[in-house]
Motif scaffolding. Sequence first.
Motif, PDB file in Angstrom:
ATOM      1  N   ARG A   8       0.839  36.437 -49.450  1.00  0.00           N
ATOM      2  CA  ARG A   8       2.368  36.759 -50.017  1.00  0.00           C
ATOM      3  C   ARG A   8       2.591  37.204 -51.376  1.00  0.00           C
ATOM      4  N   ALA A   9       2.114  38.296 -51.710  1.00  0.00           N
ATOM      5  CA  ALA A   9       2.052  38.811 -53.238  1.00  0.00           C
ATOM      6  C   ALA A   9       3.251  38.666 -53.766  1.00  0.00           C
ATOM      7  N   VAL A  10       4.212  39.150 -52.938  1.00  0.00           N
ATOM      8  CA  VAL A  10       5.579  39.129 -53.727  1.00  0.00           C
ATOM      9  C   VAL A  10       6.691  38.563 -52.611  1.00  0.00           C
ATOM     10  N   ASP A  11       7.236  37.309 -52.812  1.00  0.00           N
ATOM     11  CA  ASP A  11       7.865  36.969 -51.761  1.00  0.00           C
ATOM     12  C   ASP A  11       9.232  36.709 -51.994  1.00  0.00           C
ATOM     13  N   ASP A  12      10.329  37.556 -51.607  1.00  0.00           N
ATOM     14  CA  ASP A  12      11.596  37.558 -51.640  1.00  0.00           C
ATOM     15  C   ASP A  12      12.219  37.357 -53.154  1.00  0.00           C
ATOM     16  N   GLN A  49       9.849  19.595 -49.297  1.00  0.00           N
ATOM     17  CA  GLN A  49      10.687  19.607 -48.092  1.00  0.00           C
ATOM     18  C   GLN A  49      11.269  20.823 -48.182  1.00  0.00           C
ATOM     19  N   GLU A  50      11.999  21.045 -49.300  1.00  0.00           N
ATOM     20  CA  GLU A  50      13.079  22.225 -49.034  1.00  0.00           C
ATOM     21  C   GLU A  50      12.620  23.229 -50.316  1.00  0.00           C
ATOM     22  N   LYS A  51      12.938  24.260 -49.458  1.00  0.00           N
ATOM     23  CA  LYS A  51      12.651  25.672 -50.562  1.00  0.00           C
ATOM     24  C   LYS A  51      14.088  25.686 -51.490  1.00  0.00           C
ATOM     25  N   PRO A  52      13.815  25.834 -52.896  1.00  0.00           N
ATOM     26  CA  PRO A  52      14.938  25.956 -53.764  1.00  0.00           C
ATOM     27  C   PRO A  52      15.374  27.442 -53.516  1.00  0.00           C
ATOM     28  N   GLN A  53      16.753  27.632 -54.122  1.00  0.00           N
ATOM     29  CA  GLN A  53      17.351  28.913 -54.055  1.00  0.00           C
ATOM     30  C   GLN A  53      17.395  29.529 -55.351  1.00  0.00           C
ATOM     31  N   PHE A  54      17.061  30.719 -55.522  1.00  0.00           N
ATOM     32  CA  PHE A  54      17.062  31.381 -56.917  1.00  0.00           C
ATOM     33  C   PHE A  54      18.684  31.389 -57.262  1.00  0.00           C
ATOM     34  N   HIS A  55      19.296  30.764 -58.105  1.00  0.00           N
ATOM     35  CA  HIS A  55      20.654  30.561 -58.039  1.00  0.00           C
ATOM     36  C   HIS A  55      21.116  30.669 -59.717  1.00  0.00           C
ATOM     37  N   TYR A  75       5.979  33.173 -60.504  1.00  0.00           N
ATOM     38  CA  TYR A  75       4.947  32.139 -59.923  1.00  0.00           C
ATOM     39  C   TYR A  75       4.831  32.263 -58.636  1.00  0.00           C
ATOM     40  N   LEU A  76       3.417  32.554 -58.226  1.00  0.00           N
ATOM     41  CA  LEU A  76       3.037  32.605 -56.671  1.00  0.00           C
ATOM     42  C   LEU A  76       4.060  33.575 -56.076  1.00  0.00           C
ATOM     43  N   GLY A  77       4.420  34.696 -56.244  1.00  0.00           N
ATOM     44  CA  GLY A  77       5.275  35.523 -55.600  1.00  0.00           C
ATOM     45  C   GLY A  77       6.623  35.461 -55.726  1.00  0.00           C
ATOM     46  N   LYS A  78       6.943  34.335 -56.366  1.00  0.00           N
ATOM     47  CA  LYS A  78       8.678  34.069 -56.577  1.00  0.00           C
ATOM     48  C   LYS A  78       9.130  34.259 -58.136  1.00  0.00           C
ATOM     49  N   LEU A  79      10.028  34.720 -58.232  1.00  0.00           N
ATOM     50  CA  LEU A  79      10.921  34.916 -59.414  1.00  0.00           C
ATOM     51  C   LEU A  79      11.430  33.278 -59.733  1.00  0.00           C
ATOM     52  N   VAL A  80      10.868  32.625 -60.556  1.00  0.00           N
ATOM     53  CA  VAL A  80      11.379  31.349 -60.762  1.00  0.00           C
ATOM     54  C   VAL A  80      12.437  31.057 -62.002  1.00  0.00           C
TER      55      VAL A  80
END
Length: 327
Positions: free
Chosen positions: A34-38, A307-313, A235-240
Amino acid sequence: MAPKSNGTMMQVQNLKKHFPIKGGILSRTVGLVRAVDDISFEIRQGETLGLVGESGCGKSTTGKVLMRLLEPTSGEAQFSGDSIFQLKGKQLYDYRKKVQMIYQDPFSSLQPRATVEDMLGEILKYHGLARTRQEVRERVIELMEMVGLSDFHIGRYPHEFSGGQRQRIGIARALSLDPEMIICDEPVSALDVSIQSQIINLLKRLQKKLNLTYLFIAHDLSVVKHISDRIGVMYLGKLVELTGEEELFYNPLHPYTRSLLEAVPIPDPERTRVKAVIKGDVPSASKPPPGCVFHTRCPEKFDRCPQEKPQFHQVKDDHYVYCHLYE
Ligand code: SF4
């Protein structure tokens, strides 16, 4: 989700790029990297958006997908209102003229057996921007001057230049088609520190003069700081985290951003940063941790994180974070 503004040049929504892992004698897909993940963000007209993160975080893959050098797994991206991933034929040709790329290794991206004049001349002639030998020569000399080289350089071959000069030629090549936007993929990573600042200053001057928009990809936050108006941390495919350059440096929110900033000196003794020490290696993008992808290294993780994925918000005006701490 990143906001839209009137000056948006490129809008990226929920972009994913996953690479299949093949295995067994039948070469079946046995997993996904998952190089780029959402990820979602916008690039505004005339700005430099820096994209920063460790090697393998997906920043260069993002650039290649937006250039259509790689096809996306899913998601949407628009350039000046047109859907980039739907472009075909003449529209794709036009897009590739408007959006150019500068690469990390200028030597391997230049033709070794062509002089600068021949190499740039071929591009100009192919795109109908110069027809006669005289027109080619005049435009190539103009491009050389724009990137701080001289007219006598046009008869030289790539191996006759230093690394910094070769990157200037790479920039001249990107400028040859009068682009509106340039994706700079680690353009100074292979250069000495003193040369890095020359190239950064050149890119800044050209941006002002030609009204260019940049997506500037690099792993070094101090390099990205010098050129960016806003910065996205991956970080790991996510924009944090995504916010303005000053806000990111003086008010970093995500624990990963804070850890990256530990390595960057602040030229102001009055200001201090909260220490955020991260341990361990980056997990594999083929087996990202459940919940928050950063939880295996985060010094501030709590029960909810695995447990839960954070949302990019949005946390405040123009400041976006992927972290439960701010929900
Ligand atoms: Fe750390 Fe939790 Fe925030 Fe992830 S969601 S960065 S693990 S505090």
